[in-house]
Write a protein that holds these residues in place. Structure first.
Motif, PDB file in Angstrom:
ATOM      1  N   ARG A   1      -2.937   4.053  -3.989  1.00  0.00           N
ATOM      2  CA  ARG A   1      -2.028   2.936  -4.644  1.00  0.00           C
ATOM      3  C   ARG A   1      -1.033   2.531  -3.554  1.00  0.00           C
ATOM      4  O   ARG A   1      -0.765   1.193  -3.466  1.00  0.00           O
ATOM      5  N   ALA A   2      -0.742   3.298  -2.388  1.00  0.00           N
ATOM      6  CA  ALA A   2       0.015   2.897  -1.555  1.00  0.00           C
ATOM      7  C   ALA A   2      -0.577   1.582  -0.689  1.00  0.00           C
ATOM      8  O   ALA A   2       0.290   0.872  -0.367  1.00  0.00           O
ATOM      9  N   ILE A   3      -1.696   1.663  -0.624  1.00  0.00           N
ATOM     10  CA  ILE A   3      -2.372   0.569   0.107  1.00  0.00           C
ATOM     11  C   ILE A   3      -2.567  -0.500  -0.835  1.00  0.00           C
ATOM     12  O   ILE A   3      -2.443  -1.803  -0.103  1.00  0.00           O
ATOM     13  N   VAL A   4      -2.946  -0.204  -1.880  1.00  0.00           N
ATOM     14  CA  VAL A   4      -3.356  -1.595  -2.712  1.00  0.00           C
ATOM     15  C   VAL A   4      -2.171  -2.239  -3.172  1.00  0.00           C
ATOM     16  O   VAL A   4      -1.929  -3.556  -3.172  1.00  0.00           O
ATOM     17  N   TRP A   5      -1.145  -1.545  -4.002  1.00  0.00           N
ATOM     18  CA  TRP A   5      -0.105  -2.159  -4.777  1.00  0.00           C
ATOM     19  C   TRP A   5       0.779  -2.881  -3.642  1.00  0.00           C
ATOM     20  O   TRP A   5       1.622  -4.004  -3.997  1.00  0.00           O
ATOM     21  N   THR A   6       1.206  -2.083  -2.576  1.00  0.00           N
ATOM     22  CA  THR A   6       2.228  -2.870  -1.988  1.00  0.00           C
ATOM     23  C   THR A   6       1.930  -4.318  -1.524  1.00  0.00           C
ATOM     24  O   THR A   6       2.778  -5.079  -1.758  1.00  0.00           O
TER      25      THR A   6
END
Lengths: 325, 127
Positions: free
Chosen positions: B90-95
């Motif tokens: 999530r940290a990598i994709v949503w940011t």
């Protein structure tokens, strides 16, 4: 500094060596780098979208620009770019296979797959260089008007197909030498002259009643507008120079920004592929020397693998937004 | 570094026996998508060219959606995001997704406005 050194000996929560995201320090930093690099590319592509929406009715149509395939004559829109895409996806696959072999500690397989990945990357960079050379050379040539618009030519006798200015320009006994730095009194030169002068193109146009002007304007059917003969003769009066091929200032394909974005976006991506190949070569040599065999794991292969897939991922977007849409 | 691989794609519709098989399966899927894109790009069927959704040709929407599908499978299977912890994912994709949507929305909106100014304003540029 000591906070960044993880020895893995202390397992307490605040003592370091704790991996809340389940990824090692190096792998996580590679991911963070990829995220920031992705934002850089998004900036480029969003800027491309901005300029394109701004000039939505006059933007060049990509599959009329990129129609060449090496060693083949004729009109093959997209085919070569699709080939390049496939090569890059293929080299991504060999990279995953190398990572997979690394997990199983199979040194020889890692060597083979890394080698294939490097070959794929080299083919891609070479293709891109060829693509650039073709783009810079241009194929039909065009005139530029006072307002900086591009006028291309079609042959009404040949189903309104594009015609190169060299095919109808009249050869006239006039000479205009390229001004070089060493010739004048001040240190000013000029870039190489086009093969036909404006007068030669205009004279040829007047002699051939079948030649019509094709403007940048896109009509309702999604094609560029072709003027009739009287409009053509009126329009070419506004022409001020002959444009052949492309550079950062002007290009024969249409909007000046089009070539600028082409050079910057594919150039930035090509630079990434090139550096990816260099990093892959370094890791490849380390695999051959058995560095990771001694270290006990092939995580370095996985990290360069992430970078390599990222390059592939970016190309997927460049392909869509530059060549397809 | 013996990772556990999740071997299902399409939400469990296709299940592979080994990681290597999954890689080839994903390659075939990505190749098919690329082929579809190229064929649509060359022939440009009338239906896709004439239908407009949100002021953009249906063809362009198809291209963008297929690109996102490709990006998903490259990130999830080639970059092993499927096997990472969901917090990392999530940290990598949503940011970036949030930031990119924001930037693209602003720039395209502004560009449309400038297009209107160029078209209807008292500024002559296309001559």
């Amino acid at each position: 500094m000591e906070t960044t050194v993880t020895t893995g000996t202390e397992d307490s929560v605040w003592g370091g060596g704790n991996k809340p995201l389940g990824a090692s320090y190096g792998k996580m930093m590679m991911w963070f780098f990829i995220v920031s690099d992705a934002l850089t590319f998004s900036g480029f592509l969003a800027a491309y979208g901005f300029s394109r929406f701004k000039f939505i009715e006059t933007w060049p149509i990509a599959d009329e620009v990129f129609t060449h395939v090496p060693f083949f004559h004729g009109n093959y829109p997209m085919i070569y770019v699709a080939f390049m895409t496939f090569i890059l996806i293929m080299s991504s696959v060999t990279m995953v296979l190398a990572v997979d072999a690394g997990h199983k500690m199979k040194q020889n397989k890692v060597i083979i797959y890394m080698f294939l990945t490097i070959i794929g990357g080299a083919i891609f960079v070479g293709s891109q260089a060829w693509e650039w050379a073709t783009f810079i050379r241009g194929d039909y040539g065009a005139l530029e008007t006072k307002g900086g618009r591009i006028l291309q030519f079609v042959d009404a006798a040949n189903d309104n197909k594009r015609i190169a200015i060299g095919d109808f320009a009249k050869s006239m006994p006039e000479t205009r030498e390229q001004h070089t730095k060493d010739a004048g009194i001040w240190y000013m030169g000029e870039s190489s002259l086009p093969s036909y002068s404006l007068n030669e193109v205009l004279a040829g146009l007047k002699d051939n009643p079948n030649i019509l002007v094709r403007t940048e304007q896109i009509n309702e059917e999604g094609h560029k507008t072709i003027l009739n003969r009287s409009e053509t003769l009126a329009k070419v009066n506004q022409a001020v120079r002959v444009v052949e091929g492309a550079n950062l200032v002007r290009n024969e394909y249409g909007s000046r920004l089009f070539a600028d974005f082409f050079f910057f976006i594919t150039g930035f991506h090509g630079f990434h592929v090139f550096s990816g190949v260099v990093i892959n070569v370094i890791i490849f040599l380390n695999v051959v020397l058995g560095t990771y065999e001694r270290r006990g794991h092939y995580e370095m292969v996985e990290k360069v693998g992430l970078y390599w897939h990222f390059v592939d991922l970016v190309w997927v977007f460049v392909f869509t937004f530059f060549y397809l849409v | 570094m013996a990772h556990e691989h999740k071997l299902e794609i399409f939400r469990g519709l296709v299940k592979f026996k080994s990681n290597i098989q999954k890689i080839w399966g994903v390659l075939i899927f990505l190749s098919i998508i690329t082929a579809v894109e190229v064929i649509l790009g060359i022939y440009k069927p009338d239906f896709f060219m004439k239908t407009y959704i949100l002021d953009m040709k249906l063809l362009n929407w198809v291209f963008i959606i297929l690109t996102l599908v490709k990006a998903y499978y490259i990130a999830w299977d080639f970059m092993h995001l499927r096997d990472e912890k969901s917090s990392l994912r999530r940290a990598i994709v949503w940011t970036p997704i949030y930031l990119i949507i924001y930037l693209v929305f602003i720039l395209l909106f502004e560009a449309t406005y400038i297009y209107d100014v160029f078209k209807n304003g008292y500024l002559s540029w296309n001559f």
